[in-house]
Enzyme design. Structure first.
Site, PDB file in Angstrom:
ATOM      1  N   GLY A 471     -53.620 -34.244   9.213  1.00 17.54           N
ATOM      2  CA  GLY A 471     -54.837 -33.840   8.522  1.00 17.54           C
ATOM      3  C   GLY A 471     -55.297 -32.482   8.992  1.00 17.54           C
ATOM      4  O   GLY A 471     -54.693 -31.861   9.867  1.00 17.54           O
ATOM      5  N   GLU A 472     -56.395 -32.035   8.401  1.00 20.75           N
ATOM      6  CA  GLU A 472     -56.993 -30.757   8.747  1.00 20.75           C
ATOM      7  C   GLU A 472     -58.392 -30.986   9.265  1.00 20.75           C
ATOM      8  O   GLU A 472     -59.129 -31.819   8.745  1.00 20.75           O
ATOM      9  CB  GLU A 472     -57.028 -29.820   7.539  1.00 20.75           C
ATOM     10  CG  GLU A 472     -55.654 -29.358   7.078  1.00 20.75           C
ATOM     11  CD  GLU A 472     -55.758 -28.279   6.027  1.00 20.75           C
ATOM     12  OE1 GLU A 472     -56.893 -27.987   5.615  1.00 20.75           O
ATOM     13  OE2 GLU A 472     -54.716 -27.738   5.634  1.00 20.75           O
ATOM     14  N   GLY A 473     -58.758 -30.240  10.300  1.00 16.87           N
ATOM     15  CA  GLY A 473     -60.086 -30.344  10.867  1.00 16.87           C
ATOM     16  C   GLY A 473     -60.939 -29.166  10.475  1.00 16.87           C
ATOM     17  O   GLY A 473     -60.673 -28.475   9.490  1.00 16.87           O
ATOM     18  N   CYS A 474     -61.985 -28.917  11.280  1.00 10.78           N
ATOM     19  CA  CYS A 474     -62.932 -27.857  10.962  1.00 10.78           C
ATOM     20  C   CYS A 474     -62.299 -26.479  11.101  1.00 10.78           C
ATOM     21  O   CYS A 474     -62.619 -25.578  10.324  1.00 10.78           O
ATOM     22  CB  CYS A 474     -64.151 -27.968  11.882  1.00 10.78           C
ATOM     23  SG  CYS A 474     -65.084 -29.491  11.661  1.00 10.78           S
ATOM     24  N   PHE A 475     -61.427 -26.325  12.079  1.00  6.17           N
ATOM     25  CA  PHE A 475     -60.892 -24.993  12.305  1.00  6.17           C
ATOM     26  C   PHE A 475     -59.390 -25.009  12.548  1.00  6.17           C
ATOM     27  O   PHE A 475     -58.827 -24.035  13.002  1.00  6.17           O
ATOM     28  CB  PHE A 475     -61.584 -24.336  13.512  1.00  6.17           C
ATOM     29  CG  PHE A 475     -61.641 -25.233  14.709  1.00  6.17           C
ATOM     30  CD1 PHE A 475     -60.536 -25.413  15.522  1.00  6.17           C
ATOM     31  CD2 PHE A 475     -62.810 -25.899  15.021  1.00  6.17           C
ATOM     32  CE1 PHE A 475     -60.587 -26.230  16.618  1.00  6.17           C
ATOM     33  CE2 PHE A 475     -62.866 -26.724  16.119  1.00  6.17           C
ATOM     34  CZ  PHE A 475     -61.754 -26.890  16.928  1.00  6.17           C
ATOM     35  N   GLY A 476     -58.733 -26.097  12.277  1.00  2.00           N
ATOM     36  CA  GLY A 476     -57.302 -26.149  12.507  1.00  2.00           C
ATOM     37  C   GLY A 476     -56.690 -27.342  11.822  1.00  2.00           C
ATOM     38  O   GLY A 476     -57.274 -27.938  10.916  1.00  2.00           O
ATOM     39  N   GLN A 477     -55.498 -27.686  12.257  1.00  2.00           N
ATOM     40  CA  GLN A 477     -54.805 -28.830  11.707  1.00  2.00           C
ATOM     41  C   GLN A 477     -54.316 -29.719  12.837  1.00  2.00           C
ATOM     42  O   GLN A 477     -54.195 -29.279  13.980  1.00  2.00           O
ATOM     43  CB  GLN A 477     -53.635 -28.374  10.835  1.00  2.00           C
ATOM     44  CG  GLN A 477     -52.608 -27.518  11.563  1.00  2.00           C
ATOM     45  CD  GLN A 477     -51.504 -27.054  10.640  1.00  2.00           C
ATOM     46  OE1 GLN A 477     -51.360 -27.563   9.544  1.00  2.00           O
ATOM     47  NE2 GLN A 477     -50.715 -26.082  11.084  1.00  2.00           N
ATOM     48  N   LYS A 500     -53.468 -30.711  18.175  1.00  2.45           N
ATOM     49  CA  LYS A 500     -54.387 -29.856  17.432  1.00  2.45           C
ATOM     50  C   LYS A 500     -53.955 -28.408  17.595  1.00  2.45           C
ATOM     51  O   LYS A 500     -53.669 -27.957  18.707  1.00  2.45           O
ATOM     52  CB  LYS A 500     -55.822 -30.032  17.935  1.00  2.45           C
ATOM     53  CG  LYS A 500     -56.428 -31.383  17.617  1.00  2.45           C
ATOM     54  CD  LYS A 500     -57.919 -31.396  17.931  1.00  2.45           C
ATOM     55  CE  LYS A 500     -58.574 -32.680  17.450  1.00  2.45           C
ATOM     56  NZ  LYS A 500     -60.042 -32.645  17.599  1.00  2.45           N
ATOM     57  N   ASP A 609     -72.518 -35.766  15.497  1.00  4.62           N
ATOM     58  CA  ASP A 609     -71.897 -36.070  14.199  1.00  4.62           C
ATOM     59  C   ASP A 609     -71.189 -37.418  14.283  1.00  4.62           C
ATOM     60  O   ASP A 609     -70.055 -37.563  13.825  1.00  4.62           O
ATOM     61  CB  ASP A 609     -70.915 -34.965  13.807  1.00  4.62           C
ATOM     62  CG  ASP A 609     -70.483 -35.081  12.334  1.00  4.62           C
ATOM     63  OD1 ASP A 609     -71.193 -35.758  11.565  1.00  4.62           O
ATOM     64  OD2 ASP A 609     -69.450 -34.509  11.970  1.00  4.62           O
TER      65      ASP A 609
END
Length: 799
Positions: A471-477, A500, A609
């Site tokens: 998957g992809e996160g806020c600033f990377g994969q 990450k 969060d």
């Protein structure tokens, strides 16, 4: 019947029911069970004895006051299911719970109030009749006056946002005066304030918890009786977080001269609203140069903020020598930026500091000696540089000094850690800057990586085989990978991990965010119910952050895939072959997340969060909290923007975080109960069909979501406790763990099977774009508290 008579006496204005039972009575007065455990209020006169029993069953019942179980002996005691108070005093007022032993089910929820009819004037009473006491003494009538004016000297109250404020105006008079409060000249009752207010007339006080900037103003107490009135005003100023990089006191650290063998202290006074990250650096010479090819100075990190450091602003140098002379820099950074100041340390032989003012000739001699000493110092520095150079070339056996350039990335944000960073990490979170007074504190466009080696966490890159993306996160994969020899106990085996990394188009801020998350994970440590850091790859290639792999994805999808068959409870993706989850399994999910949050709270980490999408599930159904180290720009949240999966993050936010951006552990508690609601709706979306604009006003008015159809009332009571408008009134994660642990002990697999009990209700199809109004069934329209919690939480919590 006794309760009915007591309540009738209260509403009709007649004296309250006497709760004292005669010794000859066969049955003591007992409270009859009330449906849905509604709160009962009884008024007791001062000095009156109280004797109540919890139903007709004497055994298996225990009384609690404000969360603490009453002892079986004493003036106030809980004995054989009875509540007995020998003589009612003001401190006996409060909330009492009668709980069934074992199941901890609330049998009675009782609040005892003191009858203050002797200390206040009713509309139909003549003040003159109150001027004499029951003993026949007559007291002269008197206008109101202050009884403790010395306690009112502090007129201005300036407090940080989130604190509790208490104003007192202790007064007296005859007839007994009344007190009213004004804010900015208008009557103040707190009905429009989030969290409300507490008016304690017996203490002549006004209490406001978790103050926010909108609470600023002038608060006036008006005390009056029939003979006159007095007033006093307090000024409240709520201090917001200062959006400024650290401020260093001018002149510190100061240039210092010391003799060989003495001790030196360099002081750096740092002022920062956000938690600062402080480092002491010594400038060194490498190969005859103080600067690298990129223009950044070579420095040695002498001291950095860590968990056990209480005097990081002071650098101690013991038994200094000529090699300690040179330039020292105090570097401080927070989420806004960096600040630094430097000083020079001069180390001289002892005889060179023997100054005298006896004769002009002696002064000239001293000057000559001082100049000569400076020349000697320069020679010593050159010799030391040559010697150090030879040591590096000759690979001497003595341990080398750690020398590094300033790391080329910014201090991305303030860590969500109130405690400071661990000494286990040698990484200095500073952006590469040229230490000069003219350059800007932050540079832009730096994307090169120059991280120092951290031997405690570094993992060989050639032992890592990357696999398919997860998957992809806020600033990377994030990608799945196989790590060879990751487990020291099994050096010849591979482990499945998650890695990450940055995207191809990542910026220097993205790099800083990933480094920041990596550092936070180092500081947090290990726990079973959080995603743990396993290693990092920082050398000779892109930055890899290696963490535990959760095979079953996030908790929301895990729950939705295990919904029982039915038209209204259908998963978004493929249905799991494991079948529906039992009630104990759902409670176990909540319990594990609470344990993880309790650990993060103990490490002073605020998540900000917490939601089912940020909880991952392992192959063994272990819940692990993720993304607790992310850098989140809380001052730039788009409240109306959906996430990539269509959910609105604001629906998990506490009111104080939503409206005033105040984030604490107690705001995480609010989010945890939204997560608990997600669990018992099997991955439902909170506030389905409620537009964001309408959600704001509904939360301000005290509306909360209704109990999910398959959630027991005991657990829903727990949710309502966590949804209290005042953060300090919410339970802590430690209390939540204890409460959920009791639920787990009380239930078994036969208690409730979701395959048999799930009804047609499905909150999963709601969307914030819907035009539904607040009349949707998801909301309970009664302001808090709707129903009591079965758990004996204390009324006041610290945040």
């Amino acid at each position: 019947m006794w309760l009915l008579l007591a309540l009738l006496s209260i509403f009709q204005g007649t004296p309250a029911l006497s709760l004292e039972a005669s010794e000859e009575m066969e049955q003591e007065p007992c409270l009859a069970p009330i449906l849905e455990q509604q709160e009962q209020v009884l008024t007791v006169a001062l000095g009156q004895p109280v004797r109540l029993c919890c139903g007709r069953t004497e055994r298996g019942r225990h009384w609690y006051k404000e969360g603490s179980r009453l002892a079986s002996a004493g003036r106030v005691r809980g004995w054989r299911g009875r509540l007995e108070i020998a003589s009612f005093l003001p401190e006996d007022a409060g909330r009492y719970l009668c709980l069934a032993r074992g199941s901890m089910t609330v049998v009675h929820n009782l609040t005892l109030l003191m009858d203050d009819s002797l200390t206040s004037i009713s509309n139909d009473e003549d003040p003159k009749t109150l001027s004499s006491s029951s003993s026949g003494h007559v007291y002269p009538q008197q206008a109101p006056y202050w009884t403790h004016p010395q306690r009112m000297e502090k007129k201005l109250h300036a407090v940080p946002a989130g604190n509790t404020v208490k104003f007192r105006c202790p007064a007296a008079g005859n007839p007994m005066p009344t007190i009213h409060w004004l804010k900015d000249g208008q009557a103040f009752h707190g009905e429009n304030r989030i969290g409300g207010i507490r008016l304690r007339h017996q203490h002549w006080s006004l209490v406001m918890e978790s103050v926010v900037p909108s609470d600023r103003g002038t608060y006036t107490c008006l005390v009056e009786n029939s003979l006159g009135s007095i007033r006093y005003s307090y000024l409240l100023d709520v201090l917001e977080r200062s959006p400024h990089r650290p401020i260093l006191q001018a002149g510190l650290p100061a240039n210092t001269t010391a003799v060989v063998g003495s001790d030196v202290e360099l002081l750096c006074k740092v002022y920062s609203d956000a938690q600062p990250h402080i480092q002491w650096l010594k400038h060194v010479v490498i190969n005859g140069s103080s600067f690298g090819a990129d223009g950044f100075p070579y420095v040695q990190v002498l001291k950095t903020t860590d968990i056990n450091s209480s005097e990081v602003e002071v650098l101690y140098l013991r038994n200094v020598s000529a090699e300690d002379a040179g330039e020292y820099t105090c570097l401080a950074g927070n989420s806004i930026g960096l600040s630094y100041q430097s000083a020079w340390l001069t180390v001289l032989p002892e005889e060179d500091l023997t100054w005298t003012t006896a004769t002009p000739e002696a002064r000239y001699t001293d000057i000559i000696l001082y100049v000569s000493g400076s020349l000697v110092l320069l020679v010593l520095l050159l010799l030391a540089g040559v010697y150090h150079r030879q040591v590096i070339r000759g690979h001497y056996s003595r341990q080398p000094v750690t020398i590094q350039k300033l790391s080329r990335f910014p201090l991305a944000r303030q860590f969500s850690l109130e405690s400071r960073s661990s000494g286990k990490s040698s990484l200095s979170l500073v952006r590469g800057v040229r230490l000069s007074s003219s350059g800007p504190p932050l540079l832009t466009g730096l994307v090169n990586l120059d991280l120092p080696l951290d031997p405690l966490w570094e993992f060989p890159r050639d032992r890592l085989v990357l696999g398919k993306p997860l998957g992809e996160g806020c600033f990377g994969q994030v990608v799945r990978a196989e790590a060879f020899g990751m487990d020291p106990s099994r050096p010849d085996q591979t482990s499945t991990v998650a890695v990450k990394m940055l995207k191809d188009n990542a910026s220097d801020k993205d790099l800083a965010d990933l480094v920041s998350e990596m550092e936070v994970m180092k500081l947090i440590g290990r726990h079973k119910n959080i995603i743990n850091l396993l290693g990092v790859c920082t050398q000779e290639g892109p930055l890899y952050v290696i963490v535990e792999c959760a095979a079953k994805g996030n908790l929301r999808e895990f729950l939705r895939a295990r919904r029982p068959p039915g038209p209204d409870l259908s998963p978004d993706g493929p249905r799991s072959s494991e079948g529906p989850l039992s009630f104990p399994a759902l409670v176990s999910c909540a319990y594990q997340v609470a344990r993880g949050m309790q650990y993060l709270e103990s490490r002073k980490c605020i998540h900000r969060d917490l939601a089912a999408r940020n909880v991952l599930v392992t192959e063994d159904d272990v819940m692990k909290i993720a993304d607790f180290g992310l850098a989140r720009g809380v001052h730039h949240i788009d409240y109306y923007k959906k996430t990539s999966n269509g959910r609105l993050p604001v629906k998990w936010m506490a009111p104080e975080a939503l409206f005033d951006r105040v984030y604490t552990h107690q705001s995480d508690v609010w989010s945890f109960e939204i997560l608990l609601w997600e669990i018992f709706t099997l991955g439902g979306s909170p506030y389905p069909g409620i537009p964001v604009e309408e959600l704001f006003s509904l939360l301000r008015e005290g509306h909360r979501m209704e109990r999910p159809p398959n959630c027991p009332s005991e657990l829903y009571g727990l949710m309502r406790e966590c949804w209290h408008a005042a953060p300090s009134q919410r339970p802590t994660f430690k209390q939540l763990v204890e409460a959920l642990d009791k639920v787990l002990l009380a239930v078994s697999e036969e208690y409730l099977d979701l395959r048999l009990t799930f009804g047609p209700f499905s909150p999963s199809n709601g969307d914030a774009s819907s035009t539904c109004s607040s009349s949707d069934s998801v909301f309970s329209h009664d302001p808090l508290p709707l129903e009591p919690s079965p758990f004996p939480f204390s009324d006041s919590q610290t945040t």
